[in-house]
Design a protein around this motif. Sequence first.
Motif, short mmCIF file in Angstrom:
data_model
loop_
_atom_site.label_atom_id
_atom_site.label_comp_id
_atom_site.label_asym_id
_atom_site.label_seq_id
_atom_site.Cartn_x
_atom_site.Cartn_y
_atom_site.Cartn_z
N VAL A 56 -73.33 -95.67 15.44
CA VAL A 56 -73.50 -96.77 16.40
C VAL A 56 -73.75 -98.08 15.67
O VAL A 56 -73.14 -99.11 15.98
N LYS A 57 -74.64 -98.05 14.69
CA LYS A 57 -74.95 -99.28 13.93
C LYS A 57 -73.74 -99.79 13.16
O LYS A 57 -73.48 -100.99 13.11
N ASN A 58 -72.99 -98.86 12.55
CA ASN A 58 -71.80 -99.26 11.79
C ASN A 58 -70.74 -99.89 12.69
O ASN A 58 -69.96 -100.73 12.25
N ARG A 61 -72.81 -101.49 17.76
CA ARG A 61 -73.09 -101.24 19.18
C ARG A 61 -74.56 -100.89 19.32
O ARG A 61 -75.25 -100.66 18.34
N LYS A 62 -75.03 -100.85 20.56
CA LYS A 62 -76.42 -100.52 20.80
C LYS A 62 -76.61 -99.20 21.53
O LYS A 62 -77.67 -98.62 21.47
N ALA A 63 -75.58 -98.74 22.24
CA ALA A 63 -75.69 -97.52 23.03
C ALA A 63 -75.06 -96.34 22.30
O ALA A 63 -73.92 -96.42 21.82
N LEU A 64 -75.78 -95.25 22.21
CA LEU A 64 -75.30 -94.03 21.59
C LEU A 64 -74.63 -93.19 22.68
O LEU A 64 -75.22 -92.97 23.74
N THR A 65 -73.41 -92.74 22.44
CA THR A 65 -72.66 -91.98 23.43
C THR A 65 -72.43 -90.55 22.98
O THR A 65 -72.69 -90.20 21.81
N GLY A 66 -71.92 -89.75 23.89
CA GLY A 66 -71.59 -88.37 23.55
C GLY A 66 -70.54 -88.32 22.45
O GLY A 66 -70.59 -87.45 21.57
N GLN A 67 -69.60 -89.24 22.48
CA GLN A 67 -68.56 -89.29 21.44
C GLN A 67 -69.19 -89.56 20.07
O GLN A 67 -68.74 -89.02 19.06
#
Length: 119
Positions: A56-58, A61-67
């Motif tokens: 996510v950081k790379n 983005r701020k939201a972690l998803t299932g993907q």
Amino acid sequence: MAEKLEDINLPLTVVTRIVKESLPDGVAISKEARTGLAKAASVFVLYVTSAATNIVKNNKRKALTGQDVLEAMTDIEFDRFVEPLREALEHYKQVVSAKKMASGKKKDDGDDVEMVEDD
């Protein structure tokens, strides 16, 4: 963040239920083994979460998803679990969608009620 180390452990009752459902009939598990499995499962969840957070950081983005979790599983070399997890995630999304549809339908049904006044 967790204040105590115990706060990040998975609940022992949940782990016990999963283990008991996985064991053949007549096989018991000691309290020490249940505790060890719960701690190991907690460490694994933290490890996958950390790897997914890096993704996510790379990607800025701020939201972690299932993907992100699926990609993290590949990154930490748990590739053989990706497809079963993908199927479980898809099933989960279908269940949630069905519940939302059912909930929305109940609300819509309530709107069709006609009030009749007694004369």
